[in-house]
Design a protein around this motif. Structure first.
Motif, mmCIF file in Angstrom:
data_model
loop_
_atom_site.group_PDB
_atom_site.id
_atom_site.type_symbol
_atom_site.label_atom_id
_atom_site.label_comp_id
_atom_site.label_asym_id
_atom_site.label_seq_id
_atom_site.Cartn_x
_atom_site.Cartn_y
_atom_site.Cartn_z
ATOM 1 N N MET A 63 0.882 -1.166 -0.043
ATOM 2 C CA MET A 63 0.224 -0.076 -0.214
ATOM 3 C C MET A 63 0.843 1.394 -0.220
ATOM 4 N N ASN A 64 2.148 1.264 0.600
ATOM 5 C CA ASN A 64 2.928 2.254 0.544
ATOM 6 C C ASN A 64 3.328 2.813 -0.863
ATOM 7 N N GLY A 65 3.648 1.918 -1.495
ATOM 8 C CA GLY A 65 3.856 2.508 -2.983
ATOM 9 C C GLY A 65 2.745 3.079 -3.707
ATOM 10 N N SER A 66 1.566 2.664 -3.542
ATOM 11 C CA SER A 66 0.413 3.164 -4.261
ATOM 12 C C SER A 66 -0.187 4.797 -3.464
ATOM 13 N N VAL A 67 0.178 4.756 -2.177
ATOM 14 C CA VAL A 67 0.240 6.156 -1.577
ATOM 15 C C VAL A 67 1.012 7.089 -2.150
ATOM 16 N N TRP A 68 2.357 6.715 -2.500
ATOM 17 C CA TRP A 68 3.355 7.836 -3.279
ATOM 18 C C TRP A 68 3.006 7.935 -4.562
ATOM 19 N N ARG A 69 2.572 6.951 -5.021
ATOM 20 C CA ARG A 69 2.031 7.153 -6.485
ATOM 21 C C ARG A 69 0.734 7.982 -6.689
ATOM 22 N N LEU A 70 -0.141 8.027 -5.921
ATOM 23 C CA LEU A 70 -1.232 8.799 -5.918
ATOM 24 C C LEU A 70 -0.980 10.027 -5.531
ATOM 25 N N THR A 71 0.076 10.293 -4.370
ATOM 26 C CA THR A 71 0.439 11.504 -4.170
ATOM 27 C C THR A 71 0.955 12.411 -5.232
ATOM 28 N N LEU A 72 1.826 11.662 -5.886
ATOM 29 C CA LEU A 72 2.505 12.387 -7.068
ATOM 30 C C LEU A 72 1.516 12.672 -8.011
ATOM 31 N N ALA A 73 0.468 11.844 -8.346
ATOM 32 C CA ALA A 73 -0.592 12.145 -9.205
ATOM 33 C C ALA A 73 -1.396 13.289 -8.697
ATOM 34 N N LEU A 74 -1.712 13.499 -7.702
ATOM 35 C CA LEU A 74 -2.438 14.607 -6.993
ATOM 36 C C LEU A 74 -1.844 15.898 -6.661
ATOM 37 N N PHE A 75 -0.486 15.723 -6.549
ATOM 38 C CA PHE A 75 0.307 16.807 -6.208
ATOM 39 C C PHE A 75 0.138 18.063 -7.011
ATOM 40 N N PRO A 76 0.234 18.154 -8.347
ATOM 41 C CA PRO A 76 -0.035 19.512 -9.043
ATOM 42 C C PRO A 76 -1.310 20.146 -8.676
ATOM 43 N N PHE A 77 -2.574 19.351 -8.379
ATOM 44 C CA PHE A 77 -3.631 19.857 -7.862
ATOM 45 C C PHE A 77 -3.493 20.457 -6.535
ATOM 46 N N GLY A 78 -2.935 19.787 -5.736
ATOM 47 C CA GLY A 78 -2.707 20.225 -4.383
ATOM 48 C C GLY A 78 -1.864 21.382 -4.279
ATOM 49 N N TRP A 79 -0.830 21.417 -5.190
ATOM 50 C CA TRP A 79 -0.100 22.512 -5.225
ATOM 51 C C TRP A 79 -0.686 23.946 -5.492
ATOM 52 N N GLY A 80 -1.503 23.795 -6.755
ATOM 53 C CA GLY A 80 -2.401 24.989 -7.250
ATOM 54 C C GLY A 80 -3.247 25.460 -6.029
ATOM 55 N N ALA A 81 -4.071 24.502 -5.368
ATOM 56 C CA ALA A 81 -4.769 25.010 -4.277
ATOM 57 C C ALA A 81 -4.082 25.524 -3.116
ATOM 58 N N MET A 82 -3.042 24.815 -2.865
ATOM 59 C CA MET A 82 -2.573 25.546 -1.661
ATOM 60 C C MET A 82 -1.678 26.826 -2.052
ATOM 61 N N ALA A 83 -1.105 27.064 -3.017
ATOM 62 C CA ALA A 83 -0.674 28.491 -3.755
ATOM 63 C C ALA A 83 -1.915 29.497 -3.558
ATOM 64 N N VAL A 84 -3.173 29.248 -3.924
ATOM 65 C CA VAL A 84 -4.271 30.076 -3.789
ATOM 66 C C VAL A 84 -4.339 30.204 -2.466
ATOM 67 N N ASN A 85 -4.417 29.215 -1.599
ATOM 68 C CA ASN A 85 -4.574 29.669 -0.239
ATOM 69 C C ASN A 85 -3.565 30.407 0.443
#
Length: 75
Positions: A1-23
């Motif tokens: 499960m740990n590998g899938s967490v990091w893969r999902l983190t990398l896939a979602l990171f651009p969206f989280g980055w944009g949201a956090m930059a706006v915040n």
């Protein structure tokens, strides 16, 4: 499960980055009410990247736990 967490983190990171930059930018606007400087684009994006990594990882871990529970048939 740990590998899938990091893969999902990398896939979602651009969206989280944009949201956090706006915040971060909007938080600096609120901070200007008490005399703090308003952050520009580059500082907001840079701080957004720093805040987004742990936030996105926590979100990805939560999603992976939900997927694991769904595969096991739990509700």
């Amino acid at each position: 499960m740990n590998g899938s967490v990091w893969r999902l983190t990398l896939a979602l990171f651009p969206f989280g980055w944009g949201a956090m930059a706006v915040n971060v930018f909007f938080a600096s606007l609120i901070g200007s009410w008490v005399g703090l400087p308003v952050l520009g684009t580059l500082p907001s994006v840079a701080l957004g990247a720093l805040v987004a990594l742990p936030g996105t990882w926590a979100f990805a871990r939560h999603i992976c736990q939900l997927m694991q529970r769904a595969e096991e048939g739990e509700e």
